[in-house]
Design an enzyme around this catalytic site. Structure first.
Site, PDB file in Angstrom:
ATOM      1  N   ASP A   9       6.138   1.556   6.514  1.00  0.00           N
ATOM      2  CA  ASP A   9       4.769   1.026   6.394  1.00  0.00           C
ATOM      3  C   ASP A   9       4.020   1.938   5.444  1.00  0.00           C
ATOM      4  O   ASP A   9       3.505   2.961   5.854  1.00  0.00           O
ATOM      5  CB  ASP A   9       4.131   0.989   7.788  1.00  0.00           C
ATOM      6  CG  ASP A   9       2.736   0.418   7.778  1.00  0.00           C
ATOM      7  OD1 ASP A   9       2.287  -0.042   6.727  1.00  0.00           O
ATOM      8  OD2 ASP A   9       2.092   0.439   8.845  1.00  0.00           O
ATOM      9  N   GLU A  57      -4.882   1.916   2.820  1.00  0.00           N
ATOM     10  CA  GLU A  57      -4.931   0.728   3.687  1.00  0.00           C
ATOM     11  C   GLU A  57      -5.065   1.134   5.143  1.00  0.00           C
ATOM     12  O   GLU A  57      -5.777   0.509   5.916  1.00  0.00           O
ATOM     13  CB  GLU A  57      -3.662  -0.113   3.489  1.00  0.00           C
ATOM     14  CG  GLU A  57      -3.718  -1.499   4.131  1.00  0.00           C
ATOM     15  CD  GLU A  57      -3.240  -1.545   5.584  1.00  0.00           C
ATOM     16  OE1 GLU A  57      -3.402  -2.592   6.208  1.00  0.00           O
ATOM     17  OE2 GLU A  57      -2.707  -0.525   6.085  1.00  0.00           O
ATOM     18  N   GLU A  58      -4.377   2.211   5.517  1.00  0.00           N
ATOM     19  CA  GLU A  58      -4.312   2.610   6.927  1.00  0.00           C
ATOM     20  C   GLU A  58      -5.658   3.070   7.471  1.00  0.00           C
ATOM     21  O   GLU A  58      -5.851   3.138   8.679  1.00  0.00           O
ATOM     22  CB  GLU A  58      -3.269   3.720   7.121  1.00  0.00           C
ATOM     23  CG  GLU A  58      -1.839   3.305   6.771  1.00  0.00           C
ATOM     24  CD  GLU A  58      -1.243   2.310   7.759  1.00  0.00           C
ATOM     25  OE1 GLU A  58      -1.925   1.957   8.738  1.00  0.00           O
ATOM     26  OE2 GLU A  58      -0.099   1.895   7.540  1.00  0.00           O
ATOM     27  N   ASP A  70       3.596  -6.342   3.912  1.00  0.00           N
ATOM     28  CA  ASP A  70       3.179  -5.329   4.876  1.00  0.00           C
ATOM     29  C   ASP A  70       3.432  -5.841   6.294  1.00  0.00           C
ATOM     30  O   ASP A  70       2.811  -5.386   7.247  1.00  0.00           O
ATOM     31  CB  ASP A  70       1.685  -5.013   4.646  1.00  0.00           C
ATOM     32  CG  ASP A  70       1.245  -3.705   5.282  1.00  0.00           C
ATOM     33  OD1 ASP A  70       2.116  -2.906   5.670  1.00  0.00           O
ATOM     34  OD2 ASP A  70       0.021  -3.490   5.373  1.00  0.00           O
ATOM     35  N   HIS A  88       0.828  -1.209   0.000  1.00  0.00           N
ATOM     36  CA  HIS A  88       0.000   0.000   0.000  1.00  0.00           C
ATOM     37  C   HIS A  88       0.863   1.261   0.000  1.00  0.00           C
ATOM     38  O   HIS A  88       1.914   1.296   0.646  1.00  0.00           O
ATOM     39  CB  HIS A  88      -1.026   0.001   1.143  1.00  0.00           C
ATOM     40  CG  HIS A  88      -0.486   0.041   2.538  1.00  0.00           C
ATOM     41  ND1 HIS A  88      -0.224   1.223   3.195  1.00  0.00           N
ATOM     42  CD2 HIS A  88      -0.177  -0.951   3.419  1.00  0.00           C
ATOM     43  CE1 HIS A  88       0.216   0.946   4.429  1.00  0.00           C
ATOM     44  NE2 HIS A  88       0.261  -0.357   4.590  1.00  0.00           N
ATOM     45  N   HIS A 122       4.134   3.844  12.302  1.00  0.00           N
ATOM     46  CA  HIS A 122       3.121   4.844  12.684  1.00  0.00           C
ATOM     47  C   HIS A 122       3.663   5.879  13.671  1.00  0.00           C
ATOM     48  O   HIS A 122       2.891   6.586  14.311  1.00  0.00           O
ATOM     49  CB  HIS A 122       1.831   4.217  13.268  1.00  0.00           C
ATOM     50  CG  HIS A 122       1.119   3.307  12.320  1.00  0.00           C
ATOM     51  ND1 HIS A 122      -0.152   2.835  12.540  1.00  0.00           N
ATOM     52  CD2 HIS A 122       1.496   2.788  11.132  1.00  0.00           C
ATOM     53  CE1 HIS A 122      -0.522   2.049  11.542  1.00  0.00           C
ATOM     54  NE2 HIS A 122       0.468   2.000  10.676  1.00  0.00           N
ATOM     55  N   ASP A 139      -0.179   4.444   0.921  1.00  0.00           N
ATOM     56  CA  ASP A 139      -0.507   5.478   1.910  1.00  0.00           C
ATOM     57  C   ASP A 139       0.261   5.261   3.206  1.00  0.00           C
ATOM     58  O   ASP A 139       0.748   4.161   3.483  1.00  0.00           O
ATOM     59  CB  ASP A 139      -2.008   5.467   2.210  1.00  0.00           C
ATOM     60  CG  ASP A 139      -2.475   4.156   2.813  1.00  0.00           C
ATOM     61  OD1 ASP A 139      -2.210   3.094   2.210  1.00  0.00           O
ATOM     62  OD2 ASP A 139      -3.081   4.166   3.907  1.00  0.00           O
TER      63      ASP A 139
HETATM   64 ZN   LIG Z   1       0.830  -1.241   6.470  1.00  0.00          ZN
END
Ligand SMILES: [Zn+2]
Length: 415
Positions: free
Chosen positions: A147, A181-182, A204, A84, A387, A86
């Site tokens: 990520d 995705e997030e 991921d 992903h 994150h 994003d």
């Molecule tokens: Zn991810």
């Protein structure tokens, strides 16, 4: 650590992709949720065309698709690899300055833009295992976005290798780069049909060797409380304050158990993540998580019962609890046919890395895809502390993941 053929390519790709701001926005109704995700999606379209991938397309729901044609003539399953583009809205993804710490020496890494941000091998034991690797961090004020730009770089490096070395035996390979995705909006209803794959893998995951085929099962719940609004000066025996009822519901729900901050491992939880309203009306937003369907249902029943009990204390109010399904543990489908996991483990062992599987306390795009009929386990990329500002990754872990994908492509051509 000896220089792997993919190390420099991965470093170049990862650093370039990480600099591009692709932060998702849950409040936005558009697809993708932020138009800046097109900056990376469009770049990937151009790079895939340049490397000779076929059927390169950007769908109207913001997914980049491409094909790596088979090198064998026999009929083999079509394997898809996804990542992903994003990044999490949980921490800033604007102005990311990736820093590569070549040949990491084992000392603490102080991030230059905020010296209170320190990555120490004592606090992060996985970092202590990476002495000699090339470590990438952010600069202290943003996340890094490994990520899942690590996944994007790995899939692109795999594609580049398979397209430039046609001596590697593999069946048809499909590639997908998804947005959002997030915020749980990465899998559009048309994606499985457009991918046309028999099996898929998301890149991921985290630590070297991790192969995930268990995720949470997830529901969302919205509790709406309609009170009775009236001027407070004339309110005696008439005002029904929605905020007081909201407080009662929250107070009655389990606090010292069944919250994210009091559970781990295989335990589920009820998480109040947002509340809004005034004396007239209030909304409480929850996520419910458990690995098992029964457990998830039980959590929904706890919430419903608490709402009913508070409703019973104040018949003039209207309290509704609406529970909607989000995704389900992919194990329910994968345990019927473990071949995608068995081959991933075999491909991992061929690297000299012992695979391991832990249940993920979260979901992936693969949770939805598996439920929709496309088995999609999740593979490691190496990403750590995602994150947040202390996010980091080893280039050498990414190189192992690239080799894992190439091994997998070969193994599936014998199925
Ligand atoms: Zn991810």
């Amino acid at each position: 650590m000896p220089n792997n053929e993919f190390d420099r390519e991965l470093e170049d790709r990862f650093v370039r992709y990480a600099r591009i701001d692709t932060e998702a926005d849950e409040a936005s109704p558009t697809t993708p949720s932020t138009s800046k995700q097109f900056d990376l999606l469009n770049l990937l379209v151009a790079e895939l065309k340049e490397t000779g991938a076929q059927d390169v397309a950007l769908t109207d729901y913001g997914v980049v698709l491409a094909t790596i044609p088979a090198t064998v003539e026999r009929k083999t399953p079509t394997v898809a690899f996804l990542a992903h583009v994003d990044t999490s809205p949980g921490f800033s993804g604007t102005g990311v300055k990736p820093i590569v710490h070549h040949n990491y020496d084992g000392s603490s890494i102080v991030l230059p833009d905020d010296s209170s941000m320190v990555l120490s091998p004592e606090e992060f034991p996985y970092l202590a295992q990476k002495i000699g690797d090339d470590i990438v961090t952010a600069s202290g004020t943003t996340l890094l976005g490994a990520d899942d730009k690590a996944g994007v770089a790995i899939v692109m490096a795999m594609a580049n290798k398979l397209l430039s070395d046609r001596s590697i035996e593999h069946g048809p390979i499909r590639i997908a780069f998804t947005p959002d995705e997030e915020i749980g909006r990465g899998v559009h209803a048309n994606l499985p049909a457009d991918l046309k794959a028999d099996v898929a893998y998301t890149l991921d995951g985290s630590e070297l060797g991790e192969i995930v085929y268990e995720t949470f099962s997830a529901d969302k719940a919205v509790v709406h409380i309609q009170g009775v609004s009236i001027h407070p000066g004339q309110a005696k025996d008439q005002l029904v304050n929605a905020l007081h009822l909201a407080a009662k519901i929250i107070d009655t729900l389990p606090h010292v158990t069944r919250t994210p901050e009091t559970t781990d491992g295989r335990q589920g939880f009820i998480h109040l993540y947002q509340m809004s309203g005034n004396a007239a009306a209030a909304d409480l937003q929850f996520i419910l998580r458990d690995f098992e369907r029964d457990g998830l249902q039980a959590l929904g029943e706890v919430l419903t019962k608490v709402c009913d009990a508070v409703q019973a204390t104040e018949p003039r109010a209207q309290i509704t609890c609406t529970i909607t399904s989000q995704y389900r543990n992919m194990r329910y489908w994968l345990e019927n046919d473990m071949r995608p996991i068995e081959l991933a483990r075999e491909a991992c062992r061929a690297l000299g890395v012992e695979p391991f599987s832990t249940p993920t306390r979260g979901g992936t795009d693969g949770s939805r895809l598996t439920e929709m009929g496309l088995p999609t386990p999740n593979l490691f990329t190496g990403m750590q502390n995602f994150h947040g500002p202390l996010e980091w990754i080893s280039i050498q872990d990414m190189a192992r993941a690239t080799e894992l994908c190439i091994n997998l492509a070969q193994l599936w051509s014998n199925e």
